[in-house]
Design a protein around this motif. Structure first.
Motif, short mmCIF file in Angstrom:
data_model
loop_
_atom_site.label_atom_id
_atom_site.label_comp_id
_atom_site.label_asym_id
_atom_site.label_seq_id
_atom_site.Cartn_x
_atom_site.Cartn_y
_atom_site.Cartn_z
N UNK A 147 47.14 -21.02 28.14
CA UNK A 147 46.49 -19.73 28.40
C UNK A 147 45.77 -19.38 27.10
N UNK A 148 44.46 -19.64 27.08
CA UNK A 148 43.73 -19.53 25.82
C UNK A 148 43.52 -18.09 25.38
N UNK A 149 43.32 -17.94 24.10
CA UNK A 149 43.04 -16.65 23.48
C UNK A 149 41.79 -16.01 24.07
N UNK A 150 41.69 -14.70 23.92
CA UNK A 150 40.48 -13.97 24.31
C UNK A 150 39.38 -14.12 23.28
N UNK A 151 39.73 -14.59 22.09
CA UNK A 151 38.78 -14.69 20.98
C UNK A 151 38.06 -16.03 21.03
N UNK A 152 36.72 -16.04 21.12
CA UNK A 152 35.98 -17.30 21.23
C UNK A 152 36.28 -18.31 20.13
N UNK A 153 36.40 -17.86 18.89
CA UNK A 153 36.68 -18.80 17.79
C UNK A 153 38.04 -19.48 17.98
N UNK A 154 39.02 -18.72 18.43
CA UNK A 154 40.34 -19.30 18.71
C UNK A 154 40.25 -20.29 19.87
N UNK A 155 39.46 -19.98 20.87
CA UNK A 155 39.30 -20.89 22.00
C UNK A 155 38.73 -22.23 21.55
N UNK A 156 37.73 -22.19 20.70
CA UNK A 156 37.10 -23.44 20.23
C UNK A 156 38.10 -24.27 19.44
N UNK A 157 38.84 -23.63 18.54
CA UNK A 157 39.86 -24.36 17.78
C UNK A 157 40.89 -24.97 18.72
N UNK A 158 41.28 -24.21 19.74
CA UNK A 158 42.27 -24.70 20.69
C UNK A 158 41.75 -25.88 21.49
N UNK A 159 40.50 -25.82 21.94
CA UNK A 159 39.95 -26.93 22.72
C UNK A 159 39.87 -28.20 21.88
N UNK A 160 39.57 -28.05 20.58
CA UNK A 160 39.53 -29.23 19.70
C UNK A 160 40.92 -29.85 19.56
N UNK A 161 41.94 -29.00 19.45
CA UNK A 161 43.32 -29.50 19.37
C UNK A 161 43.69 -30.24 20.65
N UNK A 162 43.35 -29.65 21.79
CA UNK A 162 43.68 -30.26 23.08
C UNK A 162 42.94 -31.58 23.25
N UNK A 163 41.68 -31.63 22.85
CA UNK A 163 40.89 -32.86 22.99
C UNK A 163 41.47 -33.99 22.14
N UNK A 164 41.86 -33.68 20.92
CA UNK A 164 42.46 -34.68 20.04
C UNK A 164 43.76 -35.20 20.65
N UNK A 165 44.55 -34.27 21.19
CA UNK A 165 45.82 -34.65 21.81
C UNK A 165 45.60 -35.54 23.03
N UNK A 166 44.62 -35.20 23.86
CA UNK A 166 44.34 -36.00 25.07
C UNK A 166 43.98 -37.43 24.71
N UNK A 167 43.28 -37.59 23.61
CA UNK A 167 42.86 -38.93 23.17
C UNK A 167 44.02 -39.80 22.71
N UNK A 168 45.16 -39.19 22.42
CA UNK A 168 46.31 -39.97 21.95
C UNK A 168 47.07 -40.65 23.09
#
Length: 255
Positions: A147-168
């Motif tokens: 459940x992502x943050x309401x803050x766009x900058x937090x969302x972008x950081x979160x999506x990058x974390x999720x993308x890196x994790x998916x690649x593992x």
């Protein structure tokens, strides 16, 4: 000649049926649902876990990704919400605390038909409140809820974390949840650029009474494109929560 042709046609039908059965045996059919349950409270401000469990049961989901989940908080009567919904649906509960709240915890959860190989919680940024990601690894796929943050900058950081994790993972990675972002937004484009494919229905999900915004998604990260998505739906549940749940049937090749 007629007998030979009939025999040949019959053999072809048998071979085709055997091939279809073999293909089915080599794939998992997984019904995935994502549902922001508003801590059990419906549009009528009534907290009714049975009503939400009925919505889940009707879809017969194998994987249910839940957002806005209370565990032992005062506002929800000190109910362990993941366990309560699990007992009502016959599924296995897994909870990820995002923040401490009213004597208990508030966050996200999963209800799973089959027990996973492993479940891991990851913290995600949230300027207004802490966020988290819960990841369950199954034998042939991985499923994640957030459940992502309401803050766009937090969302972008979160999506990058999720993308890196998916690649593992060398398995299809299914992501679902309330992303607090609309189609075409920077957040959604970031996930798509990272290889995530939206498989949920292209319809609004919020507010439940008269949906006007699409902020709930199910996505698949699987570069080979072998996962097939069927029966995408926004479920007609206008009262049980302030979001309508979404669901998808995925055909996932076995590893």
């Amino acid at each position: 000649m007629f007998r030979f042709s009939s025999l040949f046609a019959g053999l072809m039908v048998i071979a085709s049926s055997a091939s279809a059965q073999s293909a089915a045996a080599q794939a998992d059919t997984v019904v995935v649902m994502s549902y922001n349950i508003r801590a059990g409270v419906g549009m009528d401000d009534v907290r009714d876990f049975r009503r939400q469990a009925d919505v889940i049961d009707a879809r017969k989901a194998d994987v249910v990704l839940l957002q806005e989940v209370d565990s032992l908080t005062r506002r929800s009567g000190h109910v362990n919400m993941p366990d309560t919904l699990a007992s009502l649906t016959g599924l296995n509960p897994y909870f990820s605390k995002s923040i401490d709240f009213e004597g208990g915890a508030y966050g996200i959860a999963m209800l799973l038909k089959n027990k996973p190989v492993a479940v891991t919680r990851y913290p995600l940024p949230g300027s207004e409140e802490g966020r988290s990601l819960i990841v369950a690894e199954m034998p042939d796929y991985v499923v994640a809820c957030t459940h992502l943050s309401l803050t766009p900058a937090d969302q972008i950081t979160s999506t990058d974390i999720i993308a890196i994790l998916a690649d593992t993972y060398n398995k299809p990675f299914i992501l679902g949840g309330d992303l607090n972002a609309t189609p075409g937004s920077k957040t959604i484009r970031r996930l798509e650029d990272a290889g995530f494919r939206i498989v949920s229905a292209d319809s609004p999900t919020y507010p439940a009474s008269v949906p006007a915004e699409r902020i709930d998604y199910i996505m698949v990260h699987e570069p080979s494109g072998r996962v097939t998505a069927l029966d995408a739906a926004v479920i007609d549940a206008p009262e049980a929560s302030d979001h309508r749940p979404i669901s998808i049937t995925l055909i996932i090749p076995k590893i």
